[in-house]
Design an enzyme around this catalytic site. Sequence first.
Site, PDB file in Angstrom:
ATOM      1  N   ASP A  68       0.254  -0.747  -0.033  1.00 31.35           N
ATOM      2  CA  ASP A  68      -0.456  -0.360  -0.295  1.00 31.35           C
ATOM      3  C   ASP A  68       1.153   1.137  -0.257  1.00 31.35           C
ATOM      4  O   ASP A  68       0.114   2.173  -0.282  1.00 31.35           O
ATOM      5  CB  ASP A  68      -0.958   0.474   1.519  1.00 31.35           C
ATOM      6  N   HIS A 173     -12.037   7.115   4.690  1.00 32.98           N
ATOM      7  CA  HIS A 173     -10.765   8.400   5.333  1.00 32.98           C
ATOM      8  C   HIS A 173     -10.957   9.780   4.180  1.00 32.98           C
ATOM      9  O   HIS A 173     -12.220   9.654   3.595  1.00 32.98           O
ATOM     10  CB  HIS A 173      -9.293   8.042   4.334  1.00 32.98           C
ATOM     11  N   CYS A 267      -4.959   9.658  -2.965  1.00 33.95           N
ATOM     12  CA  CYS A 267      -4.425   9.082  -1.789  1.00 33.95           C
ATOM     13  C   CYS A 267      -2.733   8.665  -2.327  1.00 33.95           C
ATOM     14  O   CYS A 267      -1.999   8.534  -1.942  1.00 33.95           O
ATOM     15  CB  CYS A 267      -5.063   7.423  -2.521  1.00 33.95           C
TER      16      CYS A 267
HETATM   17  N1  ARG Z   1      -5.720   0.124   1.167  1.00 34.62           N
HETATM   18  C1  ARG Z   1      -4.635   1.405   1.314  1.00 34.62           C
HETATM   19  C2  ARG Z   1      -5.494   1.566   2.951  1.00 34.62           C
HETATM   20  O1  ARG Z   1      -6.588   0.805   3.931  1.00 34.62           O
HETATM   21  C3  ARG Z   1      -6.325   2.619   1.031  1.00 34.62           C
HETATM   22  C4  ARG Z   1      -5.296   3.852   1.207  1.00 34.62           C
HETATM   23  C5  ARG Z   1      -6.023   5.142   0.392  1.00 34.62           C
HETATM   24  N2  ARG Z   1      -5.058   6.404   1.391  1.00 34.62           N
HETATM   25  C6  ARG Z   1      -6.186   7.508   0.870  1.00 34.62           C
HETATM   26  N3  ARG Z   1      -5.160   8.304   1.351  1.00 34.62           N
HETATM   27  N4  ARG Z   1      -7.305   7.458   1.008  1.00 34.62           N
HETATM   28  O2  ARG Z   1      -4.894   2.293   3.746  1.00 34.62           O
END
Ligand code: ARG
Length: 274
Positions: A68, A173, A267
């Site tokens: 990630d 988020h 992201c």
């Molecule tokens: N797979 C990552 C997580 O769940 C995705 C993060 C996405 N990033 C963001 N800034 N919303 O943490």
Amino acid sequence: MTAEPRPRPYLMCAPEHFAVEYAINPWMDPTQPVDAELARRQWEDLRQTLTGLGHTVDTLTPLAGLPDMVFAANGAFTVDGIAYGARFRFPQRTAEAAAHRQYYEADPATWKFVEPQQINEGEGDFAYLPQAHGGLVLAGYGFRTEPAAHAEVQAVFGRPVVSLRLVDPRIYHLDVALAAIDDENIAYYPGAFSVGSQRVLRELFPNALLADQDDAMAFGLNLVSDGRHVVLPAEAVGLAAQLNDAGYVAVPVELSEFKKGGGSVKCCVAELRP
Ligand code: ARG
């Protein structure tokens, strides 16, 4: 709106090791394969879109075992030359924080790094509006970042921090629920927030652009704006039209592979505010 785009420094991390190997948000399904070559091309297109708009993009070295890490926005939150580090909610991502820390500590003339005491996922849950209310921080909680981190951010930066409660697990988020579209205004999806937080947003940002559920689920709010050009996922056609109508310039990009990880444009892009 502020019509003048402001060139900005950004930080990204190439998707060399990007994969969906675990599920820490409802979008991630480890049985669904990621097309690594397509992901690489989409990420490169995003990088070139930003540099083509006159921005600078610095990069972090991707580390094996951290699938990630491409989601660079989660590694820190920077304002006024202070970099407040991340402390990830889930163990799968914990080690990313040190890589971001090293990046800032390697340039002490520009950055003062602050190690966080509280769980927080950087720009994933913090947005900054330099011209709103004298420099306002919007902060999300409910899924990842702890409210105690909001207080920590207020103390570290000496800026007012407004806590907003996220209520939809698909919008885990703040940066999938809300975005700064220029230095003083935002776009957001009201349904992502508690009733009380919706009221606070209406009060603080009466001229905000309101996104609908389709655009929110297309990760339309996971955008990067320079105050004029708004880079957003191509799927978010409604929001792109709203932005164009409001005098911004929507710049759609294709990021289908990253949606499988639960992320999109924002992201992948941390803004650096030296
Ligand atoms: N797979 C990552 C997580 O769940 C995705 C993060 C996405 N990033 C963001 N800034 N919303 O943490």
